[in-house]
Motif scaffolding. Sequence first.
Motif, mmCIF file in Angstrom:
data_model
loop_
_atom_site.group_PDB
_atom_site.id
_atom_site.type_symbol
_atom_site.label_atom_id
_atom_site.label_comp_id
_atom_site.label_asym_id
_atom_site.label_seq_id
_atom_site.Cartn_x
_atom_site.Cartn_y
_atom_site.Cartn_z
ATOM 1 N N ASN A 128 -4.888 -11.526 -1.875
ATOM 2 C CA ASN A 128 -4.387 -11.455 -0.508
ATOM 3 C C ASN A 128 -4.593 -12.767 0.242
ATOM 4 N N ILE A 134 -2.262 -3.323 -0.326
ATOM 5 C CA ILE A 134 -2.884 -3.898 -1.531
ATOM 6 C C ILE A 134 -4.377 -3.598 -1.555
ATOM 7 N N PHE A 135 -5.034 -3.712 -0.397
ATOM 8 C CA PHE A 135 -6.458 -3.368 -0.325
ATOM 9 C C PHE A 135 -6.681 -1.896 -0.669
ATOM 10 N N SER A 192 1.097 -5.183 4.717
ATOM 11 C CA SER A 192 1.210 -5.477 3.284
ATOM 12 C C SER A 192 -0.162 -5.696 2.660
ATOM 13 N N SER A 193 -1.030 -6.428 3.351
ATOM 14 C CA SER A 193 -2.389 -6.638 2.840
ATOM 15 C C SER A 193 -3.152 -5.325 2.785
ATOM 16 N N GLN A 204 -1.463 -14.763 1.845
ATOM 17 C CA GLN A 204 -1.413 -14.877 3.299
ATOM 18 C C GLN A 204 -1.550 -16.328 3.753
ATOM 19 N N THR A 232 4.884 -5.003 9.273
ATOM 20 C CA THR A 232 5.119 -6.056 8.283
ATOM 21 C C THR A 232 6.608 -6.255 8.050
ATOM 22 N N LEU A 234 -6.734 -10.258 7.420
ATOM 23 C CA LEU A 234 -7.355 -9.651 6.240
ATOM 24 C C LEU A 234 -8.494 -8.714 6.644
#
Length: 303
Positions: free
Chosen positions: A221, A179-180, A175-176, A225, A118, A90
């Motif tokens: 997230n 989204i971030f 993927s994180s 995760q 990913t 993260l």
Amino acid sequence: MTLGIYLAKLWKKNAVAYLFLLPWFVGLLALTIGPMINSFYYSLTKFDVISPPKYIGFDNYKTMFTGDPRFFASLKVTIIYVFTSVPLKLTAALMIATLMNRGLRGVSLYRTLYYLPTLLGGSVAIAVLWRKIFGGSGVVNQFLLNFGIHAPDWVANPDYALYSIVALSVWQFGSSMIIFLAGLKQIPQDYYEASQVDGASKIKQFFHITIPLLTPVIFFNLVIQLIGAFQAFTQSFIISGGTGGPMDSTLFYTLYLYMKGFSFYEMGYASAMAWVLLVIIGIFTAIIFGSSRYWVHYADGGK
């Protein structure tokens, strides 16, 4: 009005909608609820897949917690993996997303390149490649040798094998990051401009504006995760050759569950392990949800 009449009227009113939902309900019952019920029943039996299951009550759970040291070893390895890989992943995702949010040229290309790991990271081929990279004569050791550093065989050394898998997990931050990045683009620029007028530095802006306003995305997230990390399997299976070695240093919980069910044919015991894993994930998820009221901030003040 009886329940039967009420349900009949409800069906008549929404018949078309229910027909569209019917395949989903069938899939839910046949592919999720049904197997879960079967799994719980098998967890109460001695079942070797070949012979009919024999009911033994909670003996599998008793053995798990009192007579199986490898169970606790696998649980320890998994918890170390989860609480090492998730924060690092993260953090890396947020750092890259912050850099990409500064209006760089070719953001779409970078976004695609960073997201590719990913898509590929969970595959067998990438796990095999990772094992080669961190092997005794792999790329990492060859690179360090240029600086006179004689590194160990990372995947064959019990002190480092788990962290080579952690590195593979962190590499899959795509993927994180996406989204971030979406969350960062929703933060109004007015906040940054006002703070800049007041003399706030970039670091203060990050910790006093970006992080607080991004906490709902961080929360999402984190949950996703965390659940995924507890279910990690492929990397451990391939890199350790399906044994969890060396010296059980990469014996993930899911790998040990697989070994019990499909190597030792103790499917009843494996089913019990699956239910314990469900409870463990539920507890950690509940802790995150419970603590969210203290650190997650929504723009509308909601919870």
